[in-house]
Design an enzyme around this catalytic site. Structure first.
Site, PDB file in Angstrom:
ATOM      1  N   SER A   1       0.862  -1.189   0.000  1.00 30.00           N
ATOM      2  CA  SER A   1       0.000   0.000   0.000  1.00 30.00           C
ATOM      3  C   SER A   1       0.891   1.230   0.000  1.00 30.00           C
ATOM      4  O   SER A   1       1.529   1.546   1.009  1.00 30.00           O
ATOM      5  CB  SER A   1      -0.912   0.010   1.231  1.00 30.00           C
ATOM      6  OG  SER A   1      -1.798  -1.084   1.204  1.00 30.00           O
TER       7      SER A   1
ATOM      8  N   LYS B   1      -7.351   1.762  -2.356  1.00 34.49           N
ATOM      9  CA  LYS B   1      -6.867   1.290  -1.060  1.00 34.49           C
ATOM     10  C   LYS B   1      -6.829   2.431  -0.041  1.00 34.49           C
ATOM     11  O   LYS B   1      -7.161   2.243   1.136  1.00 34.49           O
ATOM     12  CB  LYS B   1      -5.477   0.673  -1.199  1.00 34.49           C
ATOM     13  CG  LYS B   1      -4.867   0.212   0.127  1.00 34.49           C
ATOM     14  CD  LYS B   1      -5.737  -0.813   0.865  1.00 34.49           C
ATOM     15  CE  LYS B   1      -5.222  -1.124   2.263  1.00 34.49           C
ATOM     16  NZ  LYS B   1      -3.958  -1.880   2.250  1.00 34.49           N
TER      17      LYS B   1
ATOM     18  N   LYS C   1       0.710   5.868   8.212  1.00 31.40           N
ATOM     19  CA  LYS C   1       1.247   6.100   6.871  1.00 31.40           C
ATOM     20  C   LYS C   1       0.131   6.197   5.838  1.00 31.40           C
ATOM     21  O   LYS C   1       0.120   7.089   4.980  1.00 31.40           O
ATOM     22  CB  LYS C   1       2.223   4.969   6.522  1.00 31.40           C
ATOM     23  CG  LYS C   1       2.789   5.007   5.121  1.00 31.40           C
ATOM     24  CD  LYS C   1       2.052   4.083   4.150  1.00 31.40           C
ATOM     25  CE  LYS C   1       2.162   2.627   4.539  1.00 31.40           C
ATOM     26  NZ  LYS C   1       1.528   1.728   3.535  1.00 31.40           N
TER      27      LYS C   1
END
Length: 357
Positions: free
Chosen positions: A159, A234, A302
Site C-alpha cells: 500500500s 486502497k 502512513k
C-alpha cells in the site's frame, strides 16, 4: 473468488502526489517483516461468482509459474505459502533471514538477495511497508528492474502512494516489464485464509495474466482502473476502516461509562445497521484490551498520510480523514505505533481520563 474487470475506457483515477512529509511518515514502522504460517487452501476456479460453490472445470489446467515473493511479513508470508501450496515454484526473499520457515515447509525456497530471488521468475510479487521500500526493491542496484527477466509481470501488493505507483509503472514499461498495483485489504486473517480483497490498477491484459496469483490469495479481486487506481481505492479503504475503528472505540468507552455489559452490547449492535467487519474482527481486541498487531498503527498512520495528501492534491475535502490522521498520530506519539490499529481505543481512554499511559 469474485473477480471483476472494468472497462478501461470507463475507468478513471484521480491519482495524486503526496507531500515529502507523507513519504517519510512510516519510517518509524520500519521494514522488519514478520511471518505467520498459513492454512492450505484448494485453488478456486477464478470465476466471476463465488468459486467455492462451483465444480472445477477439468479442462482448465492451470500452468504453474516461477514466482519470486519479496517481503515475507505478516501478510506476505501466508500469501507466498498459498502460492507454494498451489504448486507454483515460489522463491522468497526477506530482509531478515529468519522468516523463511513457513514458505519452505510449503515447498518453497529462499534466496540470499532480491537479484537471486527474481532471476528467471515469470512473476514477481512485492509486499513491503511503504513507498520508499517499493522504490528500493524495484529500482535499487540489486533490485527487480536490474535483475528480472524481460517481460516479467510485477505485482505490487504493498500500500503506497498512487503517484509513486504511476511513476514506477512508467519506468517498468520503459525497461520491458509489466507492473500492477494490487494493494490488499483483510488483514492477517484475510491473508491466512486466502480471503483478501484486492483492488488492482494496470492494464486489463496484465490483470488477466495475474489471475493465477490472485486465485490463490484473494476472495474479491477487482480491476479498478489504470496504474495508480488500486492505490487510490486502497487509500479510500483505509479511510473507511479507520473511521469504523475510531467509532467502535468511542462506542465501547461510552457503553462502559454507563456500566453496561459491553460484550452483550456489541453483540446486539453487530446484528443491526451498526454491524461491520470491523466490529466483528476487532471487538475482541477491545473487550480484552489485547492489541497484538494484525495491522499496526504505524502503517495506518502512513496510509492516512496518503489519504490526506492525495485529497489535498485532488481538491477532495475529507474532514473526518484529517481528524483520524491526527488521532492516529497521537496514538504513535503515545507509544502505540507498534500495536494493532484497534488500539485507537487507548486514545479514547486517554482523552476520557481513563488511562495514565
Amino acid at each position: 473468488m469474485t473477480r471483476v474487470a472494468t472497462n478501461p475506457a470507463r475507468a478513471s483515477c484521480r491519482c495524486s502526489s503526496s507531500s515529502p512529509r507523507s513519504n517519510a511518515a512510516a519510517t518509524a514502522a520500519g521494514s522488519a517483516w514478520s511471518t505467520r504460517p498459513a492454512a492450505r487452501r484448494a485453488p478456486s476456479t477464478g470465476s466471476r461468482a463465488n468459486a467455492a460453490a462451483e465444480p472445477r472445470d477439468p479442462r482448465r489446467k492451470q500452468a504453474m509459474s516461477s514466482i519470486a515473493f519479496i517481503g515475507l511479513g505478516v501478510m506476505g508470508s501466508p500469501m507466498a505459502v498459498h502460492l507454494a501450496n498451489a504448486g507454483h515454484d515460489v522463491t522468497g526473499y526477506n530482509l531478515t533471514p529468519d522468516k523463511y520457515g513457513p514458505l519452505k515447509a510449503a515447498g518453497g525456497s529462499s534466496a540470499a538477495s532480491i537479484a537471486e530471488a527474481v532471476a528467471g521468475a515469470e512473476i514477481v510479487c512485492v509486499m513491503v511497508p511503504d513507498s520508499p521500500d517499493v522504490r528500493d526493491v524495484l529500482t535499487g542496484e540489486g533490485g527487480v528492474f536490474a535483475n528480472a527477466k524481460p517481460d516479467a509481470l510485477i505485482i505490487d501488493f504493498s500500500s503506497i502512494r498512487p503517484d509513486v505507483t504511476i511513476e514506477l509503472a512508467g519506468t517498468a514499461a520503459e525497461k520491458g516489464f509489466r507492473l500492477l498495483d494490487a494493494p490488499v485489504s483483510g488483514g492477517e486473517a484475510g491473508a491466512k485464509n486466502a480471503a483478501l480483497s484486492i483492488m488492482v490498477g494496470g492494464s486489463e491484459a496484465d490483470f488477466a495474466a495475474a489471475v493465477e496469483v490472485f486465485d490463490h490469495v484473494g476472495k474479491t479481486v477487482v480491476h479498478v482502473g489504470p496504474s495508480g487506481a488500486g492505490q487510490t481505492v486502497k487509500a479510500a479503504n483505509q479511510l473507511i476502516v479507520a473511521s469504523n475503528i475510531q467509532a467502535l472505540a468511542e462506542a465501547v468507552v461510552f457503553v462502559e461509562s454507563y456500566g453496561v455489559d459491553t460484550e452483550a452490547a456489541l453483540e446486539v449492535l453487530g446484528g443491526g445497521l451498526a454491524g461491520s467487519a470491523v466490529l466483528e474482527q476487532k471487538r475482541r481486541n477491545m473487550l480484552d484490551r489485547s492489541f497484538a498487531p494484525g495491522f499496526r498503527i504505524d502503517l495506518h498512520h502512513k496510509d492516512l498520510g496518503i489519504v490526506t495528501a492525495a485529497a489535498r492534491e485532488s481538491g477532495a475535502v475529507v474532514p473526518l480523514g484529517s481528524l483520524l490522521a491526527q488521532l492516529m498520530a497521537s496514538a504513535r506519539a503515545n507509544g502505540d505505533g507498534g500495536l494493532d490499529h484497534s488500539a485507537l481505543l487507548r486514545g479514547v481512554e486517554r482523552l476520557s481520563g481513563l488511562s495514565d499511559t
